[in-house]
Write a protein that holds these residues in place. Sequence first.
Motif, PDB file in Angstrom:
ATOM      1  N   GLN A   1      -2.610 -15.992  -3.058  1.00 40.68           N
ATOM      2  CA  GLN A   1      -3.298 -14.786  -2.614  1.00 40.68           C
ATOM      3  C   GLN A   1      -2.478 -14.082  -1.534  1.00 40.68           C
ATOM      4  OE1 GLN A   1      -6.149 -13.848  -4.167  1.00 40.68           O
ATOM      5  NE2 GLN A   1      -6.017 -15.704  -5.413  1.00 40.68           N
ATOM      6  N   LEU A   2      -2.445 -12.761  -1.599  1.00 44.58           N
ATOM      7  CA  LEU A   2      -1.743 -11.964  -0.596  1.00 44.58           C
ATOM      8  C   LEU A   2      -2.764 -11.177   0.213  1.00 44.58           C
ATOM      9  CD1 LEU A   2       1.198 -11.319   0.282  1.00 44.58           C
ATOM     10  CD2 LEU A   2       1.022  -9.234  -1.098  1.00 44.58           C
ATOM     11  N   VAL A   3      -2.670 -11.272   1.531  1.00 46.23           N
ATOM     12  CA  VAL A   3      -3.617 -10.605   2.427  1.00 46.23           C
ATOM     13  C   VAL A   3      -2.868  -9.555   3.245  1.00 46.23           C
ATOM     14  CG1 VAL A   3      -5.230 -10.913   4.346  1.00 46.23           C
ATOM     15  CG2 VAL A   3      -5.052 -12.670   2.554  1.00 46.23           C
ATOM     16  N   ARG A   4      -3.419  -8.359   3.297  1.00 46.75           N
ATOM     17  CA  ARG A   4      -2.812  -7.271   4.068  1.00 46.75           C
ATOM     18  C   ARG A   4      -3.490  -7.140   5.417  1.00 46.75           C
ATOM     19  NH1 ARG A   4      -4.753  -1.716   4.176  1.00 46.75           N
ATOM     20  NH2 ARG A   4      -3.164  -0.296   4.981  1.00 46.75           N
ATOM     21  N   GLN A   5      -2.669  -7.048   6.466  1.00 42.12           N
ATOM     22  CA  GLN A   5      -3.152  -6.742   7.804  1.00 42.12           C
ATOM     23  C   GLN A   5      -2.623  -5.358   8.163  1.00 42.12           C
ATOM     24  OE1 GLN A   5      -1.923  -9.962  10.386  1.00 42.12           O
ATOM     25  NE2 GLN A   5      -2.920 -11.514   9.131  1.00 42.12           N
ATOM     26  N   PRO A   6      -3.477  -4.330   8.187  1.00 39.32           N
ATOM     27  CA  PRO A   6      -3.004  -2.953   8.379  1.00 39.32           C
ATOM     28  C   PRO A   6      -2.247  -2.764   9.687  1.00 39.32           C
ATOM     29  CG  PRO A   6      -5.283  -2.983   7.641  1.00 39.32           C
ATOM     30  CD  PRO A   6      -4.935  -4.393   7.992  1.00 39.32           C
ATOM     31  N   GLY A   7      -1.257  -1.883   9.639  1.00 42.42           N
ATOM     32  CA  GLY A   7      -0.477  -1.546  10.814  1.00 42.42           C
ATOM     33  C   GLY A   7      -1.157  -0.495  11.670  1.00 42.42           C
ATOM     34  N   PRO A   8      -0.406   0.117  12.597  1.00 42.40           N
ATOM     35  CA  PRO A   8      -0.985   1.113  13.513  1.00 42.40           C
ATOM     36  C   PRO A   8      -1.645   2.285  12.804  1.00 42.40           C
ATOM     37  CG  PRO A   8       1.199   0.452  14.239  1.00 42.40           C
ATOM     38  CD  PRO A   8       1.008  -0.141  12.884  1.00 42.40           C
ATOM     39  N   ARG A   9      -1.056   2.711  11.672  1.00 41.03           N
ATOM     40  CA  ARG A   9      -1.680   3.771  10.881  1.00 41.03           C
ATOM     41  C   ARG A   9      -2.076   3.201   9.528  1.00 41.03           C
ATOM     42  NH1 ARG A   9       0.968   9.380   8.385  1.00 41.03           N
ATOM     43  NH2 ARG A   9      -0.886   9.970   7.184  1.00 41.03           N
ATOM     44  N   ASP A  10      -3.370   3.008   9.347  1.00 38.35           N
ATOM     45  CA  ASP A  10      -3.864   2.446   8.097  1.00 38.35           C
ATOM     46  C   ASP A  10      -4.003   3.574   7.079  1.00 38.35           C
ATOM     47  OD1 ASP A  10      -5.085   1.154   6.022  1.00 38.35           O
ATOM     48  OD2 ASP A  10      -6.764   0.372   7.193  1.00 38.35           O
ATOM     49  N   ILE A  11      -3.070   3.661   6.136  1.00 34.67           N
ATOM     50  CA  ILE A  11      -3.075   4.765   5.178  1.00 34.67           C
ATOM     51  C   ILE A  11      -4.204   4.655   4.161  1.00 34.67           C
ATOM     52  CG2 ILE A  11      -0.612   5.214   5.440  1.00 34.67           C
ATOM     53  CD1 ILE A  11      -0.150   3.784   2.783  1.00 34.67           C
TER      54      ILE A  11
ATOM     55  N   ALA B   1       0.824  -1.207   0.000  1.00 34.15           N
ATOM     56  CA  ALA B   1       0.000   0.000   0.000  1.00 34.15           C
ATOM     57  C   ALA B   1       0.854   1.252   0.000  1.00 34.15           C
ATOM     58  CB  ALA B   1      -0.938  -0.003   1.212  1.00 34.15           C
ATOM     59  N   PHE B   2       2.035   1.179   0.595  1.00 38.69           N
ATOM     60  CA  PHE B   2       2.959   2.309   0.626  1.00 38.69           C
ATOM     61  C   PHE B   2       3.596   2.542  -0.741  1.00 38.69           C
ATOM     62  CE2 PHE B   2       7.192   4.156   1.409  1.00 38.69           C
ATOM     63  CZ  PHE B   2       6.847   5.252   2.175  1.00 38.69           C
ATOM     64  N   GLY B   3       3.702   1.477  -1.545  1.00 38.17           N
ATOM     65  CA  GLY B   3       4.261   1.604  -2.879  1.00 38.17           C
ATOM     66  C   GLY B   3       5.655   1.035  -3.021  1.00 38.17           C
ATOM     67  N   GLU B   4       5.923  -0.083  -2.356  1.00 37.03           N
ATOM     68  CA  GLU B   4       7.205  -0.768  -2.477  1.00 37.03           C
ATOM     69  C   GLU B   4       6.981  -2.214  -2.905  1.00 37.03           C
ATOM     70  OE1 GLU B   4      10.223   1.364   0.660  1.00 37.03           O
ATOM     71  OE2 GLU B   4       8.969  -0.266   1.426  1.00 37.03           O
ATOM     72  N   LYS B   5       7.952  -2.755  -3.644  1.00 43.47           N
ATOM     73  CA  LYS B   5       7.869  -4.159  -4.028  1.00 43.47           C
ATOM     74  C   LYS B   5       7.961  -5.033  -2.781  1.00 43.47           C
ATOM     75  CE  LYS B   5       9.782  -3.699  -8.687  1.00 43.47           C
ATOM     76  NZ  LYS B   5      10.860  -4.128  -9.625  1.00 43.47           N
ATOM     77  N   ILE B   6       7.134  -6.049  -2.742  1.00 46.14           N
ATOM     78  CA  ILE B   6       7.101  -6.982  -1.620  1.00 46.14           C
ATOM     79  C   ILE B   6       7.953  -8.194  -1.966  1.00 46.14           C
ATOM     80  CG2 ILE B   6       5.598  -8.527  -0.300  1.00 46.14           C
ATOM     81  CD1 ILE B   6       3.388  -6.442  -0.623  1.00 46.14           C
ATOM     82  N   ASP B   7       8.865  -8.533  -1.084  1.00 42.25           N
ATOM     83  CA  ASP B   7       9.817  -9.620  -1.329  1.00 42.25           C
ATOM     84  C   ASP B   7       9.189 -10.969  -0.985  1.00 42.25           C
ATOM     85  OD1 ASP B   7      12.090 -11.037  -1.942  1.00 42.25           O
ATOM     86  OD2 ASP B   7      13.120 -10.562  -0.057  1.00 42.25           O
TER      87      ASP B   7
END
Length: 220
Positions: free
Chosen positions: A195-205, A165-171
Motif C-alpha cells: 500500500q502507498l500512502v500520500r502525506q500532502p505537502g505545503p500545497r495540497d493540490i 498526484a502531480f502526475g509523475e511515476k514514483i520510483d
Amino acid sequence: MTKPHEEVSAPFVHPTAVVEEGAKVGRYTKIWYFSHVAPGAVIGENCSLGQNTYVEWNAIVGNACRLGNSVSIFSHVELEDFVFCAPYMVFTHISFPRAAINRHAAFKKTLVKTGTTLGANSTVVPDITCGVGTFLAAGATLTKSSKDWSMMVGTPARQVGWVSAFGEKIDLPLSGQGEWRCEHTGDLYVLRGAQLVRQPGPRDILRYVAGERLERMEVR
C-alpha cells in the motif's frame, strides 16, 4: 450567453448543450458543445464537460472534474473531486447486457475516487472502485478495484507501478518499504507493504475549497 472568460460564478452552458430541469450544476462549471445533462444528475463546481459529453440521472460528478470529448457518466457512476476522464473513455454499468432484457434494477455502483485519471479509450466495468489517484492508461480495461496511486495498464488492467498526484511515476517497487517525495508539491509517499500512502505537502493540490474559483497548478 455567458462568455467563458468572464469572472462570474454562474455555470456556463453552451447554447448547443442541454441541461434538463432537475439537474444540479455547480458554480464555475463549463458545459460545452452538444453536451447533455439529464434530470437528477449532479455536477459539482469548477468542472469542465467537453464536447458531446453526457451525464445521466443518478450520476454524480464531483468538484474540479474534467470530462474529455464524448465521455458519458452513466447512472450509478460517482466521480469524487479532481477526476480526469480523457476523451472517449467508457463506463459500463451492466456486467451481462442483452438487448432483450431490461436490467435497470441490476445496475451496480462504480466509484472513482479523488485525483484519478482514466486514459483515452479506456474502459471501467461496473461494481468496482478506482482508488485515490489511480492512473489508468490509454486503452486499458479496469475489471477490478485498483489501489490508491496505482498505475494500471493493459486489458485486463494490471498494476505496473505508482503515480503521484502531480502526475509523475514514483520510483518505488510494487511492494516493500520506502519513501518518495514529489519535488513539485512536497508530497511524501510512503510504501508500507503493498500500500502507498500520500502525506500532502505545503500545497495540497487535491484539497478542494468550496465556493471559490479554482486555480489549477501550472507546469513551467
